[in-house]
Design a protein around this motif. Structure first.
Motif, mmCIF file in Angstrom:
data_model
loop_
_atom_site.group_PDB
_atom_site.id
_atom_site.type_symbol
_atom_site.label_atom_id
_atom_site.label_comp_id
_atom_site.label_asym_id
_atom_site.label_seq_id
_atom_site.Cartn_x
_atom_site.Cartn_y
_atom_site.Cartn_z
ATOM 1 N N ASP A 96 7.701 10.636 16.847
ATOM 2 C CA ASP A 96 7.861 9.227 16.498
ATOM 3 C C ASP A 96 8.292 8.416 17.716
ATOM 4 N N ALA A 97 9.119 9.001 18.571
ATOM 5 C CA ALA A 97 9.571 8.288 19.772
ATOM 6 C C ALA A 97 8.401 8.011 20.711
ATOM 7 N N ILE B 136 4.260 4.253 22.955
ATOM 8 C CA ILE B 136 2.878 3.823 23.165
ATOM 9 C C ILE B 136 2.652 2.445 22.570
ATOM 10 N N TRP B 137 3.150 2.218 21.354
ATOM 11 C CA TRP B 137 2.987 0.912 20.726
ATOM 12 C C TRP B 137 3.720 -0.176 21.512
ATOM 13 N N ARG B 138 4.832 0.185 22.136
ATOM 14 C CA ARG B 138 5.575 -0.814 22.903
ATOM 15 C C ARG B 138 4.739 -1.340 24.074
ATOM 16 N N LEU B 139 3.926 -0.483 24.668
ATOM 17 C CA LEU B 139 3.055 -0.918 25.757
ATOM 18 C C LEU B 139 2.105 -2.022 25.296
ATOM 19 N N ARG B 140 1.696 -1.957 24.051
ATOM 20 C CA ARG B 140 0.825 -3.010 23.497
ATOM 21 C C ARG B 140 1.623 -4.235 23.067
ATOM 22 N N GLU B 141 2.731 -4.025 22.382
ATOM 23 C CA GLU B 141 3.464 -5.135 21.789
ATOM 24 C C GLU B 141 4.133 -6.030 22.827
ATOM 25 N N ALA C 123 0.856 -1.180 0.000
ATOM 26 C CA ALA C 123 0.000 0.000 0.000
ATOM 27 C C ALA C 123 0.894 1.233 0.000
ATOM 28 N N PRO C 124 0.358 2.388 -0.345
ATOM 29 C CA PRO C 124 1.172 3.607 -0.245
ATOM 30 C C PRO C 124 1.598 3.855 1.204
ATOM 31 N N GLN C 125 2.817 4.319 1.379
ATOM 32 C CA GLN C 125 3.315 4.620 2.720
ATOM 33 C C GLN C 125 2.517 5.789 3.319
ATOM 34 N N PRO C 126 2.049 5.670 4.566
ATOM 35 C CA PRO C 126 1.325 6.785 5.174
ATOM 36 C C PRO C 126 2.197 8.040 5.236
ATOM 37 N N LYS C 127 1.617 9.158 4.924
ATOM 38 C CA LYS C 127 2.310 10.452 5.011
ATOM 39 C C LYS C 127 1.993 11.152 6.325
ATOM 40 N N GLU C 128 0.930 10.710 6.963
ATOM 41 C CA GLU C 128 0.540 11.324 8.231
ATOM 42 C C GLU C 128 -0.074 10.256 9.136
#
Length: 488
Positions: free
Chosen positions: A339-340, A345-350, A233-238
Motif C-alpha cells: 500500500d505504501a 506511485i499515485w503521489r507522483l501523479r497527484e 460501489a463495492p469496496q475493491p478487495k484487490e
C-alpha cells in the motif's frame, strides 16, 4: 454616480462595504455571529482562487449552519438584489468561486453544512451535505465497506457541493464516469430562497425532466447545492498499480488498448504524464522518488481493481506489461508491492499541479479529445505552442483513458511570470484551435468560471448557448447567482 452628486463626496459605510449594512445586519440575525465574517483579514482567503489568478473582495463571507439558514439568506439577497458567489472548498482552476473586485458580492460558503445524513450499504448510497469534503465522504464510505468512486487531486479540501456544481471528473472517470454519473438526488436552494428537495435514492425514476442534472455542472449560476445522494460501489478487495515508462503518447495509447482488450472492466485509472512534468515533481515535492531506473519521455500510471478477492490482477498486470515490453511498447515498469508503494506511485501523479506551481507560472488548458486522438493532439498542440512562444515548456498530463488532457504550459526559463501569464488567452486560443481540429472540447472537467466565458459564443453559440441563457433567465431572473461565471 448621478450627475448631481458632488465629485468629492466622501464614501459612506455602505459604499466601502459594497453591500448595505442593513442587509448584513439582517443576515447576522439569521446565521449568528459564527455564520458571518466581515473583517478583511477573515474574508481575504475566501476571495482569492487557488491559482492566484483572481483576487476579489467580499463585503462578507456567509457561512450558514443549516439548509434553512442558507435558504433564508438567499431569500433576503433575492429581495435586496444582492449578488451571491456560492463557494465550497475554493479549489477551482478557473476562478469559479471568486467574487469580483468591487465588494458588491457576498460569498456564500457551505463549509458548515458538513454532516453525513445517511449511508445505506445495501442500497449503496451516501446522503451528505454540500460542505463535506470529498476525502471525508470517501472515508465514510470505506468505513462501511463501500467505495465513493470519485477521486481528484484536491479531494482533501474540495467539497461535495462544489464537486457537483462543477461536474468534477478525476482519475476514475474511465470506469465510473464523472460526478454527474454518480449523483442520484440533490437538495438545492433556488435563487428566490425556496428549497427543492430531490434527495431520492432511486436508480430508476422516470417522472419528467431530470432536474438534478440542471444543477450538476451549472457552477452555482442556478442555485446552491446543499445536499446530495451519491452512488457508491463495492469496496475493491484487490488492486494492482504500476508506473510505466514509454517513449511516446502513441505507446501509452497502445498500452491502454491492450489493457482494454484483456479486461476493460478491471481498469479503474489510466493516467499519462510527461517526462518534464515528472521531473518537476521529483524536483519540488519532498520525498517524491521515481521508481524506474531510466527516465522516459512519457509515463503511464495504471490501476486495476476488483471487488472480488483472488481476481488475479497482479498476474494480469505482469502478463500485459511483459508482452508490451517484448513488443517495444514499454521501456520499463514498476509494480507496487505494498500500500505504501501504491500511494508513492499515485503521489507522483497527484502532485503534478503543485509541482508546476512551484516551478513557476503556468497556463493551464483542461481539454478533451476522443481517446484515439490524444497522441495526435499532444504532438500538434506542442508544435503550435513552441512555434508561438519559443522556449515555452509543454507539460501535458492527465486522464488519457477518457481523453482528458491537462495541456499545461510552463513559463520559459528566464522569462517574467507576469509577462507569461499575460499571454494566457493567446496560448489558450492556439491550443483550442488544435482541440477543434480534433473534435474536442475546450473544457473537460474544470468548467468555465471567470476564465473562459469569452469562449462560449464561439464554441457553444447559437441554439445551445441561447438555451443556456433562457434556463438561467427562467430560474434566476434577478441574475444574483454567481454573476460573471460560465455564461458570457
Amino acid at each position: 454616480m448621478p450627475d448631481s452628486a458632488a465629485p468629492n463626496t466622501a464614501p459612506t459605510d455602505t459604499d466601502r462595504a459594497g453591500v448595505p449594512t442593513a442587509v448584513l445586519d439582517t443576515i447576522r440575525t439569521i446565521v449568528g455571529d459564527r455564520g458571518i465574517l466581515t473583517e478583511p483579514t477573515d474574508t481575504a482567503p475566501y476571495a482569492e482562487d487557488w491559482r492566484r489568478l483572481y483576487q476579489g473582495r467580499a463585503s462578507a463571507v456567509i457561512r450558514p449552519g443549516t439548509t434553512a439558514e442558507l435558504a433564508a439568506v438567499v431569500a433576503l439577497c433575492a429581495r435586496s438584489g444582492t449578488p451571491i458567489v456560492p463557494q465550497g472548498g475554493n479549489t477551482s482552476m478557473v476562478g469559479g468561486a471568486v467574487p469580483n473586485e468591487d465588494g458588491s458580492e457576498l460569498i456564500l460558503s457551505t463549509v458548515r453544512l458538513n454532516r453525513i445524513r445517511d449511508l445505506d450499504a445495501a442500497d449503496l448510497t451516501l446522503t451528505i451535505e454540500a460542505g463535506v469534503t470529498l476525502k471525508a465522504a470517501q472515508l465514510a464510505a470505506a468505513e462501511q465497506g463501500c467505495l465513493l468512486p470519485l477521486s481528484i487531486s484536491s479531494e482533501g479540501s474540495a467539497q461535495i457541493g462544489g464537486v457537483l456544481a462543477t461536474n468534477a471528473g478525476g482519475n476514475n472517470t474511465v470506469r465510473y464516469g464523472n460526478a454527474r454519473d454518480l449523483v442520484l438526488g440533490l437538495e438545492v436552494v433556488l435563487p428566490d430562497g425556496t428549497v427543492w428537495n430531490g434527495l431520492r435514492r432511486l436508480r430508476k425514476d422516470n417522472t419528467g425532466y431530470c432536474l438534478r442534472q440542471l444543477f450538476v455542472g451549472s457552477e452555482g449560476t442556478l442555485g446552491v447545492i446543499t445536499a446530495a445522494v451519491m452512488k457508491l460501489a463495492p469496496q475493491p478487495k484487490e488492486t494492482a498499480v504500476a508506473l510505466c515508462g514509454v517513449n511516446s503518447a502513441e505507446a501509452a495509447l497502445s498500452l491502454f488498448t491492450r489493457f482494454q482488450a484483456h479486461d476493460a472492466a478491471s481498469i479503474s485509472a489510466f493516467e499519462l504524464m510527461s517526462g518534464l512534468g515528472m521531473s518537476f515533481v521529483v524536483k519540488h515535492i519532498p520525498g517524491a522518488v521515481l521508481p524506474l531506473e531510466t527516465p522516459a519521455p512519457f509515463y503511464v500510471l495504471v490501476e486495476l481493481a476488483s471487488p472480488r478477492p483472488g481476481a488475479g490482477l497482479r498476474d494480469m498486470m505482469e502478463q500485459i506489461l511483459e508482452r508490451a515490453l517484448g513488443d517495444d511498447i514499454l521501456n520499463d515498469a514498476a509494480i507496487a508491492e505494498s500500500d505504501a508503494q501504491r500511494a508513492a506511485i499515485w503521489r507522483l501523479r497527484e502532485e503534478h499541479s503543485e509541482a508546476q506551481k512551484r516551478e513557476g507560472a503556468s497556463v493551464k488548458n483542461d481539454v478533451s479529445v476522443p481517446v484515439s486522438k490524444v497522441p495526435g493532439f499532444i504532438r500538434q498542440a506542442t508544435a503550435a505552442c513552441e512555434a508561438l512562444l519559443p522556449g515555452v515548456r509543454v507539460v501535458p498530463f492527465g486522464h488519457i483513458g477518457d481523453g482528458n488532457i491537462h495541456f499545461n504550459l510552463e513559463q520559459p526559463v528566464g522569462s517574467e511570470a507576469a509577462w507569461f501569464l499575460a499571454q494566457d488567452h493567446v496560448i489558450m486560443d492556439a491550443v483550442n484551435q488544435v482541440v477543434r481540429e480534433y473534435d474536442g472540447s475546450f473544457s473537460a472537467e474544470h468548467g468555465i468560471g471567470r476564465l473562459k466565458p469569452y469562449m462560449m459564443p464561439d464554441w457553444r453559440g447559437g441554439t445551445e448557448l441561447a438555451l443556456m441563457q433562457r434556463i438561467k433567465a427562467a430560474i434566476d431572473p434577478g441574475g444574483i447567482m454567481n454573476p460573471g461565471k460560465l455564461l458570457p
